[in-house]
Write a protein that holds these residues in place. Structure first.
Motif, PDB file in Angstrom:
ATOM      1  N   UNK A 218       0.944  -1.199   0.053  1.00  0.00           N
ATOM      2  CA  UNK A 218       0.006  -0.057  -0.007  1.00  0.00           C
ATOM      3  C   UNK A 218       0.831   1.157  -0.132  1.00  0.00           C
ATOM      4  N   UNK A 219       1.905   1.250   0.788  1.00  0.00           N
ATOM      5  CA  UNK A 219       2.802   2.353   0.656  1.00  0.00           C
ATOM      6  C   UNK A 219       3.446   2.599  -0.713  1.00  0.00           C
ATOM      7  N   UNK A 220       3.963   1.514  -1.523  1.00  0.00           N
ATOM      8  CA  UNK A 220       4.361   1.633  -2.720  1.00  0.00           C
ATOM      9  C   UNK A 220       3.313   2.175  -3.604  1.00  0.00           C
ATOM     10  N   UNK A 221       1.902   1.564  -3.490  1.00  0.00           N
ATOM     11  CA  UNK A 221       1.079   2.063  -4.158  1.00  0.00           C
ATOM     12  C   UNK A 221       0.839   3.514  -4.055  1.00  0.00           C
ATOM     13  N   UNK A 222       0.861   4.099  -2.874  1.00  0.00           N
ATOM     14  CA  UNK A 222       0.608   5.537  -2.530  1.00  0.00           C
ATOM     15  C   UNK A 222       1.693   6.340  -3.290  1.00  0.00           C
ATOM     16  N   UNK A 224       3.381   5.752  -5.929  1.00  0.00           N
ATOM     17  CA  UNK A 224       3.107   5.822  -7.508  1.00  0.00           C
ATOM     18  C   UNK A 224       2.017   6.623  -7.778  1.00  0.00           C
ATOM     19  N   UNK A 225       0.987   6.433  -6.956  1.00  0.00           N
ATOM     20  CA  UNK A 225      -0.285   7.109  -7.596  1.00  0.00           C
ATOM     21  C   UNK A 225       0.193   8.784  -7.234  1.00  0.00           C
ATOM     22  N   UNK A 226       0.931   9.167  -6.085  1.00  0.00           N
ATOM     23  CA  UNK A 226       1.527  10.747  -5.684  1.00  0.00           C
ATOM     24  C   UNK A 226       2.375  11.164  -6.960  1.00  0.00           C
ATOM     25  N   UNK A 227       3.297  10.298  -7.244  1.00  0.00           N
ATOM     26  CA  UNK A 227       4.368  10.753  -8.262  1.00  0.00           C
ATOM     27  C   UNK A 227       4.185  10.252  -9.558  1.00  0.00           C
ATOM     28  N   UNK A 228       3.119   9.642  -9.957  1.00  0.00           N
ATOM     29  CA  UNK A 228       3.134   9.176 -11.387  1.00  0.00           C
ATOM     30  C   UNK A 228       3.219  10.174 -12.474  1.00  0.00           C
ATOM     31  N   UNK A 229       3.992   9.665 -13.320  1.00  0.00           N
ATOM     32  CA  UNK A 229       4.408  10.629 -14.435  1.00  0.00           C
ATOM     33  C   UNK A 229       4.178   9.676 -15.760  1.00  0.00           C
ATOM     34  N   UNK A 230       2.692   9.820 -16.364  1.00  0.00           N
ATOM     35  CA  UNK A 230       2.188   9.096 -17.787  1.00  0.00           C
ATOM     36  C   UNK A 230       3.434   9.427 -18.840  1.00  0.00           C
ATOM     37  N   UNK A 242       8.429   7.815 -13.223  1.00  0.00           N
ATOM     38  CA  UNK A 242       7.837   7.794 -11.891  1.00  0.00           C
ATOM     39  C   UNK A 242       8.763   7.368 -10.880  1.00  0.00           C
ATOM     40  N   UNK A 243       9.703   6.561 -11.151  1.00  0.00           N
ATOM     41  CA  UNK A 243      10.680   6.119 -10.141  1.00  0.00           C
ATOM     42  C   UNK A 243      11.553   7.251  -9.700  1.00  0.00           C
ATOM     43  N   UNK A 244      11.854   8.003 -10.947  1.00  0.00           N
ATOM     44  CA  UNK A 244      13.041   9.092 -10.623  1.00  0.00           C
ATOM     45  C   UNK A 244      12.161  10.139  -9.647  1.00  0.00           C
ATOM     46  N   UNK A 245      10.972  10.337  -9.842  1.00  0.00           N
ATOM     47  CA  UNK A 245      10.127  11.439  -8.990  1.00  0.00           C
ATOM     48  C   UNK A 245      10.014  10.858  -7.519  1.00  0.00           C
ATOM     49  N   UNK A 246       9.851   9.474  -7.563  1.00  0.00           N
ATOM     50  CA  UNK A 246       9.864   8.863  -6.334  1.00  0.00           C
ATOM     51  C   UNK A 246      10.920   8.990  -5.388  1.00  0.00           C
ATOM     52  N   UNK A 247      12.130   8.661  -6.183  1.00  0.00           N
ATOM     53  CA  UNK A 247      13.484   8.674  -5.596  1.00  0.00           C
ATOM     54  C   UNK A 247      13.762  10.245  -4.943  1.00  0.00           C
ATOM     55  N   UNK A 248      13.621  11.148  -5.732  1.00  0.00           N
ATOM     56  CA  UNK A 248      13.686  12.517  -5.544  1.00  0.00           C
ATOM     57  C   UNK A 248      12.934  12.919  -4.255  1.00  0.00           C
ATOM     58  N   UNK A 249      11.732  12.557  -4.176  1.00  0.00           N
ATOM     59  CA  UNK A 249      10.874  12.843  -3.005  1.00  0.00           C
ATOM     60  C   UNK A 249      11.212  12.113  -1.710  1.00  0.00           C
ATOM     61  N   UNK A 250      11.670  10.679  -1.697  1.00  0.00           N
ATOM     62  CA  UNK A 250      12.312  10.058  -0.595  1.00  0.00           C
ATOM     63  C   UNK A 250      13.494  10.392  -0.280  1.00  0.00           C
ATOM     64  N   UNK A 255       8.485   9.999   5.132  1.00  0.00           N
ATOM     65  CA  UNK A 255       7.205   9.974   5.347  1.00  0.00           C
ATOM     66  C   UNK A 255       6.389   9.969   4.364  1.00  0.00           C
ATOM     67  N   UNK A 256       5.280   9.130   4.687  1.00  0.00           N
ATOM     68  CA  UNK A 256       4.197   8.672   3.421  1.00  0.00           C
ATOM     69  C   UNK A 256       2.876   8.664   4.155  1.00  0.00           C
ATOM     70  N   UNK A 257       1.925   9.666   3.781  1.00  0.00           N
ATOM     71  CA  UNK A 257       0.633   9.798   4.306  1.00  0.00           C
ATOM     72  C   UNK A 257      -0.381   8.740   3.797  1.00  0.00           C
ATOM     73  N   UNK A 258      -1.254   8.129   4.749  1.00  0.00           N
ATOM     74  CA  UNK A 258      -2.188   7.199   4.433  1.00  0.00           C
ATOM     75  C   UNK A 258      -3.215   8.044   3.416  1.00  0.00           C
ATOM     76  N   UNK A 259      -3.537   7.173   2.616  1.00  0.00           N
ATOM     77  CA  UNK A 259      -4.718   7.809   1.716  1.00  0.00           C
ATOM     78  C   UNK A 259      -5.837   8.114   2.150  1.00  0.00           C
ATOM     79  N   UNK A 260      -6.342   7.670   3.246  1.00  0.00           N
ATOM     80  CA  UNK A 260      -7.646   7.804   3.757  1.00  0.00           C
ATOM     81  C   UNK A 260      -7.552   8.137   5.264  1.00  0.00           C
ATOM     82  N   UNK A 261      -6.878   7.577   6.060  1.00  0.00           N
ATOM     83  CA  UNK A 261      -6.750   7.377   7.351  1.00  0.00           C
ATOM     84  C   UNK A 261      -5.687   8.595   8.036  1.00  0.00           C
ATOM     85  N   UNK A 262      -5.879   9.319   9.144  1.00  0.00           N
ATOM     86  CA  UNK A 262      -5.011  10.099   9.795  1.00  0.00           C
ATOM     87  C   UNK A 262      -3.759   9.830  10.009  1.00  0.00           C
TER      88      UNK A 262
END
Length: 353
Positions: A218-222, A224-230, A242-250, A255-262
């Motif tokens: 679920x963390x990986x999915x979050x 990818x959804x956040x940083x997806x580059x079509x 997308x991987x480059x964007x994720x790597x730059x972010x991390x 820290x990775x927020x939950x998509x629906x929970x606090x």
């Protein structure tokens, strides 16, 4: 962006080795349905109330589950009870642990399994000999009034010794909404994003020793959804970007927020997210060869093999477009005729067309 087009190779790898085979999905669906039947029968025999509903959730329902050589498949099937149906013979509310135990006892009334169901902190688990296991998280569904006085349902997971506000169905809805929003009326970006999620999950577990070290699906999915580059018709480019964007972010924070929970999926400094980031950064370095002007297809395929810890890419036949429009297939060679000379992904004049 990669100048050497490997979209065909990535597409074939995804279809052959990554996305779940239909017969595997059918087997999982049958086991899931059998588990539901066993639960219903067990609760009836014990004269306990039936759940309000049982709902598939997680990667199976999101259709992001990937193949696993060890058949280590986790099927989530949430069991939702009304509070009044989670009481003992004296009318006392069951604790979260007691609620999970009731579900476990109902499943284990069927003695045909070599491994009986077990109570875990967040679910009841049934192991199958083939390597599958079904997790049944147990929920209670409370009614409470909102600020306007209207009643709404609150879903609470039996987690450890507490009832924790949570509903995995909301996560499934979040992901499916993201796919739908990207697709729009006629687009395919959402479907491409689902493929990128699967490929990312496959990479994150591409070595046996990584499985316990890397972060959750679920963390990986979050991420990818956040940083997806079509990238239209180029899954290889979408994946790398997308991987480059994720790597730059991390690089800045794990820290990775939950998509629906606090509560977050991962806090800053999370070791499993950091592990994934380290391996992702190494993979991106490996793939830099694709951007070199004299990169051959063999070199590109070898890089993808290294990233996914496979020999799949190097063993692929090499499609070329001959006159007449039919595709010819032959093994790629390391000759200079296999090197680009026009910068747009085609090959030298000496290559067969």
């Amino acid at each position: 962006m990669s100048t050497l087009d490997c979209s065909d190779e990535i597409g074939k790898y995804h279809d052959d080795k990554v996305t779940l085979r239909e017969n595997d999905r059918r087997d999982m669906r049958e086991r899931r349905d059998n588990g539901r039947t066993r639960l219903e029968r067990g609760l009836t025999e014990a004269e306990h109330p039936q759940p309000k509903m049982v709902c598939s959730q997680g990667s199976y329902q999101m259709r992001t589950m990937v193949q696993d050589d060890d058949c280590d498949y986790d099927i989530d099937d949430g069991v939702y009870f009304r509070p009044e149906d989670l009481r003992d013979a004296e009318g006392r509310d069951l604790s979260p642990r007691q609620a999970r135990q009731r579900v476990c006892d109902a499943l284990t009334r069927d003695q045909r399994f070599a491994s009986p169901a077990e109570v875990h902190d967040n679910c009841v688990r049934q192991e199958y000999q083939a390597g599958y296991h079904i997790d049944m998280p147990v929920y209670r569904v409370r009614l409470e009034k909102d600020e306007g006085g209207s009643e709404r349902e609150v879903y609470e997971l039996a987690s450890g010794d507490t009832w924790q506000v949570s509903d995995a169905r909301a996560v499934t809805k979040w992901f499916k909404d993201a796919v739908h929003d990207l697709n729009g009326d006629d687009g395919q970006d959402g479907l491409q994003m689902r493929r990128v999620v699967r490929l990312t999950k496959m990479f994150a577990r591409s070595r046996g020793e990584w499985k316990a070290e890397t972060t959750s699906g679920i963390t990986l999915s979050k991420l990818v959804v956040d940083e997806f580059r079509p990238s239209a018709d180029r899954d290889d480019v979408a994946l790398r970007d997308t991987w480059s964007a994720i790597a730059a972010r991390l690089q800045g924070s794990s820290a990775v927020d939950h998509p629906v929970n606090p509560a977050p999926l991962a806090k800053a400094g999370n070791e499993k997210v950091a592990f994934f980031h380290d391996k992702l950064a190494e993979a991106l370095v490996t793939l830099e060869v694709l951007d070199e002007d004299d990169c051959t297809r063999n070199e590109a395929r070898a890089a993808w093999d290294t990233v996914f810890n496979k020999t799949h890419f190097s063993k692929l036949p090499d499609p070329r477009e001959p006159e007449g429009g039919k595709r010819a297939f032959f093994v790629a060679t390391e000759s200079k005729s296999d090197r680009r000379d026009d910068g747009n992904g085609r090959y030298g004049a000496g290559a067969s067309r």
